[in-house]
Design a protein around this motif. Structure first.
Motif, PDB file in Angstrom:
ATOM      1  N   THR A   9       0.623  -1.228  -0.130  1.00 24.68           N
ATOM      2  CA  THR A   9       0.021   0.176   0.002  1.00 24.68           C
ATOM      3  C   THR A   9       0.796   1.202  -0.040  1.00 24.68           C
ATOM      4  N   HIS A  10       1.845   1.451   0.683  1.00 23.65           N
ATOM      5  CA  HIS A  10       2.838   2.518   0.677  1.00 23.65           C
ATOM      6  C   HIS A  10       4.246   2.008   0.964  1.00 23.65           C
ATOM      7  N   LYS A  11       5.260   2.572   0.037  1.00 24.79           N
ATOM      8  CA  LYS A  11       6.634   2.125   0.037  1.00 24.79           C
ATOM      9  C   LYS A  11       7.308   2.317   1.317  1.00 24.79           C
ATOM     10  N   GLU A  12       6.985   3.476   2.206  1.00 24.19           N
ATOM     11  CA  GLU A  12       7.405   3.998   3.475  1.00 24.19           C
ATOM     12  C   GLU A  12       6.982   3.202   4.831  1.00 24.19           C
ATOM     13  N   MET A  13       5.851   2.456   4.446  1.00 19.31           N
ATOM     14  CA  MET A  13       5.089   1.841   5.518  1.00 19.31           C
ATOM     15  C   MET A  13       6.107   0.727   6.341  1.00 19.31           C
ATOM     16  N   THR A  14       5.902   0.765   7.761  1.00 24.60           N
ATOM     17  CA  THR A  14       6.382   0.165   8.803  1.00 24.60           C
ATOM     18  C   THR A  14       5.462  -0.489   9.728  1.00 24.60           C
ATOM     19  N   ARG A  15       6.203  -1.657  10.549  1.00 19.34           N
ATOM     20  CA  ARG A  15       5.349  -2.142  11.387  1.00 19.34           C
ATOM     21  C   ARG A  15       6.171  -2.735  12.587  1.00 19.34           C
ATOM     22  N   PHE A  16       5.641  -2.918  13.720  1.00 19.29           N
ATOM     23  CA  PHE A  16       6.402  -3.578  14.831  1.00 19.29           C
ATOM     24  C   PHE A  16       6.375  -5.114  14.561  1.00 19.29           C
ATOM     25  N   TRP A  17       7.348  -5.889  15.185  1.00 18.63           N
ATOM     26  CA  TRP A  17       7.640  -7.274  14.779  1.00 18.63           C
ATOM     27  C   TRP A  17       7.911  -8.144  16.091  1.00 18.63           C
ATOM     28  N   ILE A  18       7.000  -8.937  16.587  1.00 16.70           N
ATOM     29  CA  ILE A  18       7.174  -9.827  17.384  1.00 16.70           C
ATOM     30  C   ILE A  18       6.481 -11.029  17.098  1.00 16.70           C
ATOM     31  N   ASN A  19       7.232 -12.176  17.541  1.00 21.76           N
ATOM     32  CA  ASN A  19       6.787 -13.512  17.489  1.00 21.76           C
ATOM     33  C   ASN A  19       5.748 -13.868  18.460  1.00 21.76           C
ATOM     34  N   LEU A  20       4.858 -14.990  18.201  1.00 20.35           N
ATOM     35  CA  LEU A  20       4.000 -15.553  19.292  1.00 20.35           C
ATOM     36  C   LEU A  20       4.639 -15.566  20.700  1.00 20.35           C
ATOM     37  N   GLN A  21       5.791 -16.299  20.662  1.00 18.80           N
ATOM     38  CA  GLN A  21       6.486 -16.867  21.982  1.00 18.80           C
ATOM     39  C   GLN A  21       6.929 -15.677  22.754  1.00 18.80           C
ATOM     40  N   GLU A  22       7.483 -14.522  21.992  1.00 20.98           N
ATOM     41  CA  GLU A  22       8.069 -13.353  22.622  1.00 20.98           C
ATOM     42  C   GLU A  22       6.828 -12.468  23.327  1.00 20.98           C
ATOM     43  N   GLY A  23       5.536 -12.408  22.619  1.00 19.55           N
ATOM     44  CA  GLY A  23       4.369 -11.807  22.932  1.00 19.55           C
ATOM     45  C   GLY A  23       3.943 -12.633  24.330  1.00 19.55           C
ATOM     46  N   VAL A  24       3.805 -13.737  24.412  1.00 25.55           N
ATOM     47  CA  VAL A  24       3.394 -14.397  25.449  1.00 25.55           C
ATOM     48  C   VAL A  24       4.163 -14.287  26.697  1.00 25.55           C
ATOM     49  N   ASP A  25       5.549 -14.314  26.409  1.00 27.39           N
ATOM     50  CA  ASP A  25       6.480 -14.286  27.450  1.00 27.39           C
ATOM     51  C   ASP A  25       6.413 -12.813  27.965  1.00 27.39           C
ATOM     52  N   PHE A  26       6.293 -11.676  27.215  1.00 24.78           N
ATOM     53  CA  PHE A  26       5.839 -10.273  27.609  1.00 24.78           C
ATOM     54  C   PHE A  26       4.901 -10.190  28.510  1.00 24.78           C
ATOM     55  N   VAL A  27       3.703 -11.035  28.062  1.00 18.76           N
ATOM     56  CA  VAL A  27       2.522 -10.727  28.875  1.00 18.76           C
ATOM     57  C   VAL A  27       2.710 -11.440  30.345  1.00 18.76           C
ATOM     58  N   VAL A  28       3.399 -12.571  30.289  1.00 16.13           N
ATOM     59  CA  VAL A  28       3.528 -13.391  31.508  1.00 16.13           C
ATOM     60  C   VAL A  28       4.286 -12.491  32.495  1.00 16.13           C
ATOM     61  N   LYS A  29       5.453 -12.047  31.999  1.00 18.37           N
ATOM     62  CA  LYS A  29       6.360 -11.282  32.861  1.00 18.37           C
ATOM     63  C   LYS A  29       5.694  -9.846  33.366  1.00 18.37           C
ATOM     64  N   ASN A  30       4.690  -9.398  32.514  1.00 17.74           N
ATOM     65  CA  ASN A  30       4.022  -8.141  32.965  1.00 17.74           C
ATOM     66  C   ASN A  30       2.740  -8.531  34.064  1.00 17.74           C
ATOM     67  N   LEU A  31       2.765  -9.890  34.106  1.00 19.06           N
ATOM     68  CA  LEU A  31       1.648 -10.016  35.190  1.00 19.06           C
ATOM     69  C   LEU A  31       2.394  -9.890  36.640  1.00 19.06           C
ATOM     70  N   THR A  32       3.873 -10.272  36.623  1.00 22.48           N
ATOM     71  CA  THR A  32       4.388 -10.128  37.799  1.00 22.48           C
ATOM     72  C   THR A  32       5.087  -8.462  38.164  1.00 22.48           C
ATOM     73  N   ARG A  33       4.942  -7.690  37.038  1.00 22.75           N
ATOM     74  CA  ARG A  33       5.450  -6.486  37.183  1.00 22.75           C
ATOM     75  C   ARG A  33       4.436  -5.563  37.713  1.00 22.75           C
ATOM     76  N   MET A  34       3.098  -5.749  37.206  1.00 19.61           N
ATOM     77  CA  MET A  34       2.162  -4.690  37.203  1.00 19.61           C
ATOM     78  C   MET A  34       1.633  -4.422  38.694  1.00 19.61           C
ATOM     79  N   GLN A  35       1.086  -3.185  38.638  1.00 17.07           N
ATOM     80  CA  GLN A  35       0.614  -2.663  39.634  1.00 17.07           C
ATOM     81  C   GLN A  35      -0.858  -2.654  39.836  1.00 17.07           C
ATOM     82  N   GLY A  36      -1.400  -2.287  38.555  1.00 21.57           N
ATOM     83  CA  GLY A  36      -2.749  -2.358  38.268  1.00 21.57           C
ATOM     84  C   GLY A  36      -3.166  -0.900  37.535  1.00 21.57           C
ATOM     85  N   GLY A  37      -3.812  -1.097  36.343  1.00 23.57           N
ATOM     86  CA  GLY A  37      -4.118   0.256  35.709  1.00 23.57           C
ATOM     87  C   GLY A  37      -3.144   0.570  34.555  1.00 23.57           C
TER      88      GLY A  37
END
Length: 147
Positions: A9-37
Motif C-alpha cells: 500500500t505504501h513504500k514507506e510503511m513500517t510495522r512492529f515485529w514480535i513473534n508469538l512466543q515473545e508476545g506470550v513471554d512479555f504478557v506473563v512477565k508483566n503479570l508479575t510487574r504490574m501494580q494495576g491499571g
C-alpha cells in the motif's frame, strides 16, 4: 503461488515485529510487574514492509497500490498525547493510568520487580517508523525460518 506481483500500500510503511512466543513471554512477565491499571508496551524491532515483501517473495515484482481508508503508514504504540503518562524501562514502556485507584499513589517508576523507569520527554512518541531498532532483510529471513 502464481502471483504476478506483491501488492504494497505504501513504500514507506513500517510495522512492529514480535513473534508469538515473545508476545506470550512479555504478557506473563508483566503479570508479575504490574501494580494495576497501567499499559505495558514492549520495546521490539520494526520492519519495513518493503523488506518483508522482499523476504517473503524475492522473485516477485512489487506494486504500490495506495493506502486504504483508515490504514496508517506507521504503528503507534506510545502516542505523544500520552507522553506525560509514559515511563521508559530497559525493555519496555509503561503508560500509567491518568486516575488514582482506591487512594493509592500513582508511583509507577518502580514496578513490582523493583525495575526502575524514568519519565519520557514531553512529546515523545514510540512508533514503528521512529524506532531505533529495525530488522535487516537477513534478520527477517532468519525470523521466517524460526517461526
Amino acid at each position: 503461488e502464481g502471483a504476478k506481483h506483491m501488492p504494497i500500500t505504501h513504500k514507506e510503511m513500517t510495522r512492529f515485529w514480535i513473534n508469538l512466543q515473545e508476545g506470550v513471554d512479555f504478557v506473563v512477565k508483566n503479570l508479575t510487574r504490574m501494580q494495576g491499571g497501567e499499559i505495558f508496551i514492549p520495546k521490539i524491532p520494526s520492519i519495513k514492509i518493503m523488506d518483508l515483501a522482499k523476504a517473503m517473495a524475492p522473485n516477485i515484482d512489487i506494486k504500490i497500490i495506495g493506502i486504504r481508508p483508515g490504514e496508517k503508514i506507521h504503528e503507534i504504540m506510545c502516542p505523544s498525547d500520552d507522553s506525560h503518562l509514559t515511563i521508559e524501562f530497559k525493555d519496555h514502556y509503561v503508560i500509567i493510568p491518568s486516575i488514582t485507584f482506591f487512594s493509592r499513589p500513582n508511583n509507577f517508576n518502580k514496578n513490582a520487580l523493583n525495575e526502575i523507569g524514568v519519565s519520557v520527554q514531553e512529546g515523545f512518541e514510540y512508533n514503528s517508523g521512529n524506532n531505533k531498532d529495525f530488522l535487516s532483510l537477513e534478520q527477517i529471513n532468519k525470523y521466517n525460518l524460526n517461526m
